[in-house]
Write an enzyme that holds these catalytic residues in place. Structure first.
Site, PDB file in Angstrom:
ATOM      1  N   LYS A 204       0.843  -1.207   0.000  1.00 37.03           N
ATOM      2  CA  LYS A 204       0.000   0.000   0.000  1.00 37.03           C
ATOM      3  C   LYS A 204       0.876   1.255   0.000  1.00 37.03           C
ATOM      4  O   LYS A 204       0.668   2.156  -0.787  1.00 37.03           O
ATOM      5  CB  LYS A 204      -0.916  -0.019   1.237  1.00 37.03           C
ATOM      6  CG  LYS A 204      -1.833   1.160   1.325  1.00 37.03           C
ATOM      7  CD  LYS A 204      -2.819   1.043   2.463  1.00 37.03           C
ATOM      8  CE  LYS A 204      -3.587   2.361   2.597  1.00 37.03           C
ATOM      9  NZ  LYS A 204      -4.573   2.345   3.655  1.00 37.03           N
ATOM     10  N   GLU A 210      10.504  -4.707   4.421  1.00 38.92           N
ATOM     11  CA  GLU A 210      10.560  -6.128   4.018  1.00 38.92           C
ATOM     12  C   GLU A 210      10.245  -6.257   2.525  1.00 38.92           C
ATOM     13  O   GLU A 210      10.978  -6.903   1.768  1.00 38.92           O
ATOM     14  CB  GLU A 210       9.536  -6.966   4.812  1.00 38.92           C
ATOM     15  CG  GLU A 210       9.846  -7.138   6.279  1.00 38.92           C
ATOM     16  CD  GLU A 210       9.224  -6.053   7.159  1.00 38.92           C
ATOM     17  OE1 GLU A 210       8.874  -4.970   6.621  1.00 38.92           O
ATOM     18  OE2 GLU A 210       9.111  -6.291   8.366  1.00 38.92           O
ATOM     19  N   GLY A 264      -4.877  -1.760   4.898  1.00 43.71           N
ATOM     20  CA  GLY A 264      -4.065  -2.890   4.438  1.00 43.71           C
ATOM     21  C   GLY A 264      -4.729  -4.230   4.726  1.00 43.71           C
ATOM     22  O   GLY A 264      -4.819  -5.106   3.860  1.00 43.71           O
ATOM     23  N   ARG A 265      -5.240  -4.401   5.950  1.00 44.05           N
ATOM     24  CA  ARG A 265      -5.821  -5.701   6.326  1.00 44.05           C
ATOM     25  C   ARG A 265      -7.219  -5.903   5.773  1.00 44.05           C
ATOM     26  O   ARG A 265      -7.842  -6.931   6.011  1.00 44.05           O
ATOM     27  CB  ARG A 265      -5.776  -5.860   7.846  1.00 44.05           C
ATOM     28  CG  ARG A 265      -6.373  -4.709   8.624  1.00 44.05           C
ATOM     29  CD  ARG A 265      -5.987  -4.768  10.104  1.00 44.05           C
ATOM     30  NE  ARG A 265      -6.469  -3.624  10.861  1.00 44.05           N
ATOM     31  CZ  ARG A 265      -5.819  -2.467  10.982  1.00 44.05           C
ATOM     32  NH1 ARG A 265      -4.658  -2.297  10.393  1.00 44.05           N
ATOM     33  NH2 ARG A 265      -6.321  -1.481  11.705  1.00 44.05           N
ATOM     34  N   GLU A 350      -4.689  -6.434  14.848  1.00 47.21           N
ATOM     35  CA  GLU A 350      -4.173  -5.123  14.421  1.00 47.21           C
ATOM     36  C   GLU A 350      -5.284  -4.081  14.521  1.00 47.21           C
ATOM     37  O   GLU A 350      -5.033  -2.898  14.735  1.00 47.21           O
ATOM     38  CB  GLU A 350      -3.615  -5.199  12.988  1.00 47.21           C
ATOM     39  CG  GLU A 350      -2.676  -4.052  12.652  1.00 47.21           C
ATOM     40  CD  GLU A 350      -1.854  -4.269  11.396  1.00 47.21           C
ATOM     41  OE1 GLU A 350      -0.640  -4.521  11.478  1.00 47.21           O
ATOM     42  OE2 GLU A 350      -2.428  -4.178  10.295  1.00 47.21           O
ATOM     43  N   HIS A 381      -4.797 -33.057  17.625  1.00 47.37           N
ATOM     44  CA  HIS A 381      -3.645 -33.847  18.051  1.00 47.37           C
ATOM     45  C   HIS A 381      -2.499 -32.953  18.516  1.00 47.37           C
ATOM     46  O   HIS A 381      -1.364 -33.395  18.591  1.00 47.37           O
ATOM     47  CB  HIS A 381      -3.202 -34.767  16.907  1.00 47.37           C
ATOM     48  CG  HIS A 381      -4.294 -35.720  16.514  1.00 47.37           C
ATOM     49  ND1 HIS A 381      -4.470 -36.928  17.141  1.00 47.37           N
ATOM     50  CD2 HIS A 381      -5.312 -35.596  15.623  1.00 47.37           C
ATOM     51  CE1 HIS A 381      -5.538 -37.538  16.617  1.00 47.37           C
ATOM     52  NE2 HIS A 381      -6.057 -36.745  15.702  1.00 47.37           N
ATOM     53  N   LYS A 510       9.273  -0.647  14.255  1.00 47.17           N
ATOM     54  CA  LYS A 510       9.869  -0.321  12.944  1.00 47.17           C
ATOM     55  C   LYS A 510      10.959   0.734  13.122  1.00 47.17           C
ATOM     56  O   LYS A 510      12.039   0.622  12.557  1.00 47.17           O
ATOM     57  CB  LYS A 510       8.795   0.231  11.995  1.00 47.17           C
ATOM     58  CG  LYS A 510       7.881  -0.803  11.405  1.00 47.17           C
ATOM     59  CD  LYS A 510       7.007  -0.149  10.327  1.00 47.17           C
ATOM     60  CE  LYS A 510       5.796  -0.989  10.009  1.00 47.17           C
ATOM     61  NZ  LYS A 510       4.820  -0.298   9.163  1.00 47.17           N
TER      62      LYS A 510
HETATM   63  O1  F6P Z   1       2.764  -3.776   9.826  1.00 50.12           O
HETATM   64  C1  F6P Z   1       1.859  -2.777   9.614  1.00 50.12           C
HETATM   65  C2  F6P Z   1       1.357  -2.652   8.224  1.00 50.12           C
HETATM   66  O2  F6P Z   1       1.235  -1.303   7.973  1.00 50.12           O
HETATM   67  C3  F6P Z   1       0.045  -3.388   7.997  1.00 50.12           C
HETATM   68  O3  F6P Z   1      -1.046  -2.701   8.468  1.00 50.12           O
HETATM   69  C4  F6P Z   1       0.072  -3.549   6.524  1.00 50.12           C
HETATM   70  O4  F6P Z   1      -0.870  -4.476   6.078  1.00 50.12           O
HETATM   71  C5  F6P Z   1       1.498  -3.992   6.327  1.00 50.12           C
HETATM   72  O5  F6P Z   1       2.228  -3.217   7.255  1.00 50.12           O
HETATM   73  C6  F6P Z   1       2.045  -3.828   4.946  1.00 50.12           C
HETATM   74  O6  F6P Z   1       2.018  -2.496   4.527  1.00 50.12           O
HETATM   75  P1  F6P Z   1       2.186  -2.117   3.012  1.00 50.12           P
HETATM   76  O7  F6P Z   1       1.081  -2.730   2.241  1.00 50.12           O
HETATM   77  O8  F6P Z   1       2.149  -0.617   2.983  1.00 50.12           O
HETATM   78  O9  F6P Z   1       3.515  -2.640   2.552  1.00 50.12           O
END
Ligand code: F6P
Length: 550
Positions: A204, A210, A264-265, A350, A381, A510
């Site tokens: 987003k 990452e 995002g979620r 979240e 199990h 972060k």
């Molecule tokens: O870890 C927090 C967060 O902002 C989430 O809410 C989001 O889904 C994720 O990181 C990934 O963010 P992006 O889509 O901006 O890479």
């Protein structure tokens, strides 16, 4: 502070203490029509909450609670496009992504449905092009593999939906890379033929460390395999940050945008679902959106007493605040939904893992429960021992499909169904000590030995569960289930009074990681840290890392 709410919380606590004298089993004996009274349905989906420790007094009071907390008014505000995400001053409109084009929704006095429709059409054109081999790789071949690089909401949704809808796949294979851990991208890319691979960079913000690190690594890999000039033909981006996708070098026709009013979620319905659409096709994806639309309509128009997300949310409040259970388990008896609990962890924790109210005050009531779970029967199990005999009570949410895509494997399915029903029954009914002794003696065990063993083999029972029963896991049903959980999170968030749509709690880690990176890089220069530089734990660990580095 909502005084009416506090009065109802107190009333619920009072009913709870009276109800403690009666088990769930007793409630079934008293009321043979308990299932009819404490279940609700939408088309071919039933939510049975009759095995939850509630009676009609509890439910009536919970419904009053929803009323005094303005759940309906706040729901309408969300559907209207009001800026209910107050810390980011944003509308919350994942419902617009599955809305019908002729039903306008306004943000800042502008109907956004045209944008949504255009976004969807761009995705469809691209997905169809990839699926029918008209959009080809740099070598002129059809793409056989898609790699979705993203994390959090840009990963969990597409990964879970792709896995859940496996029988509907007739497009290229879809793979997922989320973790910054080099193992994840290495293990994924090493199985693929770059000349037939398309990489989707899903973020987003297009800043998440990452995702951006994995994206750069993928670009390097692709450039090495197909040549730098041609690598661009193997990439597409999904983001709201169009400037940043441009800076990364993705051409405009390969960028699929969405909007800041999609959290995002909550973004699986947007272009974040592109990988899913490529895998299952545009018609199945439309069914998926349609399922969610049906749940949206149900949430919007059904009286709260029969409203599935409202009831699920109220039961969440009952368990968390009145019964004071700190966790709850999600148990899909559906292997393809095995990553559903992880998906719900982000959606729920979240959203509602907050302890400050929307107006900035500390909350004294507990909020979001810890959500966990795994697929049945595997989990029977592993952790079911604790569910049945552990010292904490964990409310369980069973999920069960009546039919499988493997229609000729009824033996498997009958066993799966029987196990699911038996588990919720066992949790509720338990087994009394005298019954255990009787069974042991009947098996020929001596009286003395039976008495010795009985405490270990008895079950207190009276452990609550609900069951979501659906006809079959198909795109429409999955859309409904996800939307059900989204709205449930909303209902709980409103009653707790939190902003369910921000996530400031992930920011501190972060920030500190950015600072820590400098120290980690310095370990390669064998810099020695002491407790003058930082806390002695971090210093000690950094020094050990430094000494073990190969
Ligand atoms: O870890 C927090 C967060 O902002 C989430 O809410 C989001 O889904 C994720 O990181 C990934 O963010 P992006 O889509 O901006 O890479």
């Amino acid at each position: 502070m909502n005084e009416h709410r506090d009065v109802l919380f107190a009333r619920l606590k009072q009913i709870r203490s009276q109800l403690k004298n009666m088990s769930i089993n007793d409630l079934f004996t008293l009321n043979p029509k308990r299932f009819d009274e404490f279940s609700t349905s939408l088309d071919d989906m039933i939510l049975d909450y009759s095995k939850v420790h509630v009676n009609s007094d509890v439910m009536t009071t919970l419904f009053k609670l929803a009323k005094v907390c303005d759940v309906e008014e706040k729901r309408d505000a969300m559907y209207r496009g009001d800026k209910i995400n107050i810390t980011e001053n944003r509308a919350v409109l994942h419902i617009a992504l599955r809305n019908k084009p002729n039903k306008p929704i306004y943000v800042d006095n502008r109907d956004i449905m045209q944008d949504v429709q255009e976004g969807l059409e761009k995705m469809q054109k691209f997905a169809n092009g990839i699926r029918d081999g008209k959009i080809v790789s740099s070598s002129g071949e059809a793409f056989t593999d898609i790699v979705n690089i993203g994390i959090g909401g840009s990963h969990l949704g597409p990964a879970m939906v792709t896995q859940s809808l496996k029988p509907f796949h007739d497009g290229p294979n879809v793979h997922f890379v989320s973790n910054i851990d080099s193992s994840h991208i290495t293990d994924t890319l090493s199985t693929l033929d770059a000349s037939k691979t398309l990489v989707l960079i899903a973020s987003k913000t297009f800043t998440t460390i990452e995702t951006m690190t994995n994206a750069k690594t993928a670009m390097k890999w692709m450039s090495k395999k197909v040549g730098e000039q041609k690598a661009g033909k193997h990439f597409a981006a999904i983001s709201t940050a169009l400037e940043k996708t441009k800076d990364f070098g993705i051409s405009e026709d390969r960028v699929f945008g969405y909007w800041d009013w999609v959290g995002g979620r909550y973004s699986i319905w947007s272009s974040i679902g592109l990988g899913v659409m490529i895998a299952i096709g545009t018609e199945n994806f439309a069914e998926f959106l349609d399922g969610a639309y049906e749940m949206d309509q149900h949430f919007k128009n059904t009286p709260i007493e029969q409203n599935m997300p409202v009831i699920l949310g109220l039961i969440g409040i009952w368990h968390r605040n009145i019964c004071e259970y700190p966790t709850r388990a999600i148990l899909p008896y559906d292997q393809r939904l095995s990553s559903f609990p992880s998906y719900i962890q982000q959606l729920d924790m979240e959203s509602n893992g907050k302890s400050i109210s929307s107006s900035g005050e500390s909350l004294y009531e507990k909020t979001g429960a810890i959500v966990w779970g795994d697929a049945g029967t595997n989990s029977q199990h592993s952790f079911f021992q604790l569910l049945h005999q552990g010292s904490q009570i964990v409310p369980c949410e069973f999920m069960l499909g009546v039919n499988k895509s493997e229609n000729d494997m009824k033996e498997h399915n009958d066993l799966l169904i029987a196990n699911c029903l038996a588990q919720s029954q066992a949790l509720m009914a338990g087994r009394r000590i005298d019954e255990v002794i009787r069974v042991l003696e009947k098996r020929g065990v001596s009286k003395e030995e039976s008495i010795r063993l009985a405490p270990h083999r008895q079950f207190n029972g009276n452990r609550p569960s609900s069951t979501l029963l659906y006809k079959k896991l198909d795109p429409k049903t999955l859309g409904k289930i996800i939307a059900l959980y989204e709205h449930r999170v909303f209902v709980e968030g409103i009653i707790w009074g939190v902003d369910s749509f921000d996530q400031w709690g992930v920011e501190l880690g972060k920030e500190l990681a950015t600072e820590m990176l400098t120290h980690v890089q310095d370990t390669h220069k064998k810099k020695e840290y002491t407790n003058k530089d930082m806390d002695s734990s971090s210093a000690g660990l950094l020094n050990a890392i430094s000494s073990w580095q190969e």
